[in-house]
Design a protein around this motif. Structure first.
Motif, PDB file in Angstrom:
ATOM      1  N   SER A   1      28.031  -1.832 131.950  1.00 36.10           N
ATOM      2  CA  SER A   1      27.819  -1.278 130.612  1.00 36.10           C
ATOM      3  C   SER A   1      28.711  -0.062 130.386  1.00 36.10           C
ATOM      4  CB  SER A   1      26.346  -0.922 130.410  1.00 36.10           C
ATOM      5  OG  SER A   1      26.020   0.216 131.152  1.00 36.10           O
TER       6      SER A   1
ATOM      7  N   LEU B   1      35.493   0.347 124.720  1.00 36.74           N
ATOM      8  CA  LEU B   1      35.348   0.536 123.281  1.00 36.74           C
ATOM      9  C   LEU B   1      36.004   1.834 122.843  1.00 36.74           C
ATOM     10  CD1 LEU B   1      33.662  -0.765 120.846  1.00 36.74           C
ATOM     11  CD2 LEU B   1      32.235   1.251 121.171  1.00 36.74           C
TER      12      LEU B   1
ATOM     13  N   LEU C   1      47.830  11.795 105.793  1.00 36.60           N
ATOM     14  CA  LEU C   1      46.596  12.577 105.784  1.00 36.60           C
ATOM     15  C   LEU C   1      46.097  12.844 107.193  1.00 36.60           C
ATOM     16  CD1 LEU C   1      44.549  10.793 103.018  1.00 36.60           C
ATOM     17  CD2 LEU C   1      45.683  12.989 102.841  1.00 36.60           C
TER      18      LEU C   1
ATOM     19  N   GLN D   1      52.313  18.565 102.680  1.00 40.23           N
ATOM     20  CA  GLN D   1      52.525  17.451 103.606  1.00 40.23           C
ATOM     21  C   GLN D   1      53.979  17.300 104.035  1.00 40.23           C
ATOM     22  OE1 GLN D   1      50.817  14.261 101.231  1.00 40.23           O
ATOM     23  NE2 GLN D   1      48.935  14.314 102.422  1.00 40.23           N
TER      24      GLN D   1
ATOM     25  N   ARG E   1      18.227  -1.934 129.061  1.00 42.44           N
ATOM     26  CA  ARG E   1      19.663  -1.680 129.064  1.00 42.44           C
ATOM     27  C   ARG E   1      20.426  -2.792 128.378  1.00 42.44           C
ATOM     28  NH1 ARG E   1      19.989  -0.909 134.770  1.00 42.44           N
ATOM     29  NH2 ARG E   1      18.818   1.031 134.974  1.00 42.44           N
TER      30      ARG E   1
ATOM     31  N   LEU F   1      23.289  -2.652 125.608  1.00 41.69           N
ATOM     32  CA  LEU F   1      24.595  -3.213 125.934  1.00 41.69           C
ATOM     33  C   LEU F   1      25.061  -4.116 124.791  1.00 41.69           C
ATOM     34  CD1 LEU F   1      26.887  -3.574 127.893  1.00 41.69           C
ATOM     35  CD2 LEU F   1      25.621  -5.412 128.976  1.00 41.69           C
TER      36      LEU F   1
ATOM     37  N   PRO G   1      27.491  -1.364 121.066  1.00 44.35           N
ATOM     38  CA  PRO G   1      28.835  -1.367 120.486  1.00 44.35           C
ATOM     39  C   PRO G   1      28.814  -1.617 118.979  1.00 44.35           C
ATOM     40  CG  PRO G   1      28.785  -2.670 122.484  1.00 44.35           C
ATOM     41  CD  PRO G   1      27.372  -2.296 122.178  1.00 44.35           C
TER      42      PRO G   1
ATOM     43  N   VAL H   1      27.489   1.478 117.211  1.00 42.65           N
ATOM     44  CA  VAL H   1      28.495   2.543 117.191  1.00 42.65           C
ATOM     45  C   VAL H   1      29.556   2.224 116.138  1.00 42.65           C
ATOM     46  CG1 VAL H   1      30.358   3.621 118.496  1.00 42.65           C
ATOM     47  CG2 VAL H   1      28.135   3.274 119.569  1.00 42.65           C
TER      48      VAL H   1
ATOM     49  N   PHE I   1      32.511   3.259 111.462  1.00 42.15           N
ATOM     50  CA  PHE I   1      33.360   2.656 110.448  1.00 42.15           C
ATOM     51  C   PHE I   1      32.667   2.410 109.119  1.00 42.15           C
ATOM     52  CE2 PHE I   1      35.419   1.341 114.466  1.00 42.15           C
ATOM     53  CZ  PHE I   1      36.600   2.019 114.274  1.00 42.15           C
TER      54      PHE I   1
ATOM     55  N   THR J   1      44.189  15.128 100.468  1.00 41.36           N
ATOM     56  CA  THR J   1      43.537  15.616 101.676  1.00 41.36           C
ATOM     57  C   THR J   1      42.153  14.982 101.796  1.00 41.36           C
ATOM     58  OG1 THR J   1      42.647  17.540 102.804  1.00 41.36           O
ATOM     59  CG2 THR J   1      42.695  17.655 100.421  1.00 41.36           C
ATOM     60  N   VAL J   2      41.715  14.780 103.057  1.00 43.58           N
ATOM     61  CA  VAL J   2      40.350  14.300 103.244  1.00 43.58           C
ATOM     62  C   VAL J   2      39.485  15.389 103.860  1.00 43.58           C
ATOM     63  CG1 VAL J   2      40.757  11.830 103.316  1.00 43.58           C
ATOM     64  CG2 VAL J   2      41.087  13.175 105.379  1.00 43.58           C
TER      65      VAL J   2
ATOM     66  N   TYR K   1      41.044   2.271  93.269  1.00 43.41           N
ATOM     67  CA  TYR K   1      42.049   2.158  94.323  1.00 43.41           C
ATOM     68  C   TYR K   1      43.320   2.905  93.906  1.00 43.41           C
ATOM     69  CZ  TYR K   1      45.631  -0.159  97.207  1.00 43.41           C
ATOM     70  OH  TYR K   1      46.680  -0.420  98.049  1.00 43.41           O
TER      71      TYR K   1
ATOM     72  N   PHE L   1      41.159  11.736  96.071  1.00 42.95           N
ATOM     73  CA  PHE L   1      39.951  11.185  96.683  1.00 42.95           C
ATOM     74  C   PHE L   1      38.688  11.695  96.008  1.00 42.95           C
ATOM     75  CE2 PHE L   1      43.139  10.960 100.081  1.00 42.95           C
ATOM     76  CZ  PHE L   1      43.116   9.596 100.286  1.00 42.95           C
TER      77      PHE L   1
END
Lengths: 409, 292
Positions: free
Chosen positions: A9, A16, A79, A100, B5, B9, B13, B16, B21, B40-41, B254, B265
């Motif tokens: 694990s 990852l 950025l 920038q 566990r 396992l 992932p 996370v 994301f 800028t972010v 966009y 942004f």
């Protein structure tokens, strides 16, 4: 002691994490400088720029070729800390104000006077230079000589003559003019303003808040509604296909298509700037130049400057090769463009003359996306929907004024 | 509940990834919407609700929200009815069932970008040898510039047929799954009671039994309508930007957030939050109306 399953694990978790932190190529010294290009369409350019980079002996340089939406990808990468050290683009006031970009005035040295002024202007923001122009690109009007002769049409020298010529050249399945699948609003909006002696932005003020602008844009509507434009072609205006396949008698496209057109049509074509609309206006060609620029977040600005100076100031042989061996661009330096034999005859010689006499910045640094969207929307509505030009242009001018006020106070 | 566990396992992932994301960017975007975040972010100038006020008075943004509300009103029922009708047909036939099911589902596996290019460049291109124009030519009609002409707005024909082709199969499968869960004995009981095989069983057995599936399909369709991006961007977008008509809110955002010549942004994120609230609002409303 760690059990086998525990070990597994842990291994999974670290794999990852490793996957998340990709190698950005710029941790630690001695690594390569990262240089980005957008994907040029002409074969051989990628190999050429890789060859130049390899020839720089002081620091290794990794060239990254970026197909697809280069502008967005570049903007996003600037950025973060993972962007390139050196890249090609045109400076925008927004990136300069956001800190920038690295000013490059010191990179030019004496060579500065060798660059065409109108091109340097497109790389100047608030009095400083942010890019070393690499290659000049321009757009112009291509016409089939034989088609015009058969129809008894003279090459147009005013906007009215252009509309008239387009109408008269439309017959037997051939259309008069191709200026993009959007009906010309996208590429001809700027030239229409210039044809009437106006501009996008002038001295930090809106350059098109004028009733004449509505008349000039109205001419694009006249062209669109005349039924003489080719619309919905498979390849858009930037490709020469519609012109070389004989679908149209005239096409608005770029200098880069000259080799393909020459190959297909031989001498049977001529080039013109976008004609003038009124006596106060002027014939024009939109001009732009990608320049080599440096990311202010780069940890190796000095090395990057050295590289840019070497490649785009000192190695004039590479600059000539880059401009003239693959596609077709005009070298931004007079000392190179004047002695280039490819540029002394035919359409290329005309193009060089247009750039000298009729150049207008196609994408000036302070023409921001907000202004551009407002202006393009207005032109599109006038041209394609027949919306009243004066009201649309006025609304776009108001939006542009707000934006300029934010930028310059 | 205590997780072993193995649980972590397998789930770890993914959790996370979801956190890094999805949830962090959503939170970050919310944060950005309260700042002047140009190029800028990691902005520093807090502007409160000004970005929201700007977006709510921004004519092109409001127009795109309006356009896509109208779009949703048309496309949602249309896809729903067609998918349901096709599902009933495919479910009825006794031969080559698997074949028809696969054939109708296949377009779902096609990339939106590829399909858009096929629609734009070969079926509905504007020159005389385009597929649609060739067919028109047989009847002596003039070629039509499908994606250019705004009066009449032929581009809707291109976009709607494309969307139907791409999406229908997915909803068809959902409906078939729903249909197969309806117990056969209900129909048998109805027939014994004298219900006719067509309309009556559809009205009083099939449709009520499909209620949960229908709600799910409507919900997905509605969200998909407001989230339109791929096929619009690829059919109508050019290197000079996107035309002011049929501009999905996401495409407008966009260009606002990532357009060349200035990233904004703050306004982009504020617009995204407004759009999210709108979708959530309409979905809740729809749920309320249907489940009443």
């Amino acid at each position: 002691m760690i059990s086998r399953r525990r070990l597994l694990s842990l291994a999974g978790a670290s794999a990852l994490l490793a996957a998340c932190g990709s190698n950005t190529g710029r941790d630690g010294n001695g690594q390569a400088l990262k240089q980005w290009y957008h994907a040029y369409g002409e074969p051989g350019v990628q190999q050429a720029v890789e060859r130049y980079a390899k020839a720089f002996t002081k620091t290794p340089v990794d060239v990254q070729w970026n197909p697809g939406d280069y502008d967005s990808k570049l903007a996003t990468s600037l950025l973060s800390g993972g962007g390139p050290d050196v890249f090609e683009s045109t400076p925008q006031i927004s990136s300069v104000r956001a800190g920038q970009l690295v000013p490059l005035d010191d990179v030019f040295g004496d060579a500065r006077n060798d660059f065409t002024d109108s091109i340097l202007a497109t790389h100047t923001v608030d009095g400083k230079l942010y890019g070393v122009p690499q290659a000049v690109d321009m757009q112009m009007l291509f016409y089939r000589k034989s088609f015009l002769q058969q129809a008894g049409v003279q090459p147009p020298s005013t906007v009215d003559e252009l509309v008239d010529a387009s109408r008269r050249l439309t017959k037997d399945g051939v259309k008069g003019l191709f200026a993009g699948n959007d009906g010309g609003g996208g590429v001809l909006g700027g030239p229409a303003l210039w044809s009437a002696g106006l501009d996008y932005v002038r001295d930090h003020q809106v350059g098109f808040d004028d009733p004449v602008a509505a008349q000039a844009i109205g001419k694009l509507r006249e062209l669109y509604s005349s039924g003489s434009l080719l619309l919905g072609a498979v390849k858009d205006w930037a490709e020469p296909d519609a012109f070389t396949q004989g679908l149209v008698a005239m096409q608005w496209t770029g200098l880069w298509t000259v080799p393909a057109i020459q190959k297909a049509l031989g001498d049977d074509f001529g080039v013109l700037p976008f004609p003038k609309f009124s006596s106060s206006g002027k014939a024009s060609v939109p001009v732009g130049a990608f320049g080599a620029m440096i990311n202010a977040k780069s940890k190796r600005i000095d090395e990057a400057k050295e590289f840019v100076k070497w490649l785009w100031i000192e190695r004039t042989d590479y600059q000539e090769d880059f401009n003239l061996s693959y596609g077709f661009h005009i070298p931004p330096r007079r000392s190179i463009s004047e002695k280039a034999s490819k540029l002394t005859t035919g359409a290329a010689a005309d193009a060089v003359k247009f750039v000298r006499d009729n150049a207008k910045a196609s994408n000036p640094p302070d023409w921001t996306s907000v202004m551009r969207t407002a202006f393009n929307d207005a032109v599109s509505r006038v041209v394609r929907d027949g919306a009243p030009a004066d009201a649309e242009i006025k609304a776009a001018a108001d939006k542009a004024r707000d934006e300029l006020k934010r930028l310059y106070g | 509940m205590r997780h072993g566990r193995a649980f972590w396992l397998f789930v770890g992932p993914f959790a996370v990834g979801l956190l890094v994301f999805v949830y962090v960017p959503i939170g970050w975007s919310l944060l950005l919407s309260f700042f002047d975040a140009r190029n800028t972010v990691t902005p520093t100038s807090f502007v409160g609700l000004r970005n929201y006020a700007d977006m709510l008075t921004d004519a092109p943004f409001l127009r795109s929200l309006g356009t896509f509300s109208v779009f949703a009103v048309f496309i949602v029922p249309l896809t729903f009815v067609l998918a349901l009708a096709l599902a009933l047909l495919v479910n009825q036939i006794s031969f080559m069932k698997a074949f028809f099911r696969s054939v109708f589902f296949l377009p779902t596996a096609c990339s939106y970008v590829v399909a858009s290019l096929v629609w734009k460049l070969s079926i509905f291109n504007g020159v005389r040898f385009g597929l649609a124009n060739t067919v028109l030519g047989w009847f002596g009609a003039e070629p039509i510039a499908w994606t250019v002409s705004t009066s009449p707005p032929w581009y809707w024909l291109v976009l709607v047929t494309l969307r139907l082709w791409l999406q229908l199969g997915f909803y068809l499968i959902l409906f078939i799954a729903g249909l197969q869960r309806i117990p056969q004995h209900l129909y048998e009981a109805a027939w014994i009671d004298g219900a006719s095989r067509g309309w009556q069983t559809l009205r009083y057995i099939t449709l009520p039994q499909l209620r949960t599936t229908s709600i799910a399909v409507l919900l997905l369709l509605l969200i998909a309508a407001y989230q339109a991006f791929d096929e619009f961007y690829n059919v109508l977008g050019t290197d000079r930007g996107y035309p002011p008509f049929a501009r999905p809110p996401l495409i407008y955002l966009y260009y606002t957030a990532l357009g060349s010549g200035g990233q904004d942004f703050g306004h982009g994120s504020a617009g995204a939050v407004i759009l999210t609230l709108l979708i959530a609002g309409v979905t809740l409303l729809q749920g309320k109306v249907i489940t009443r």
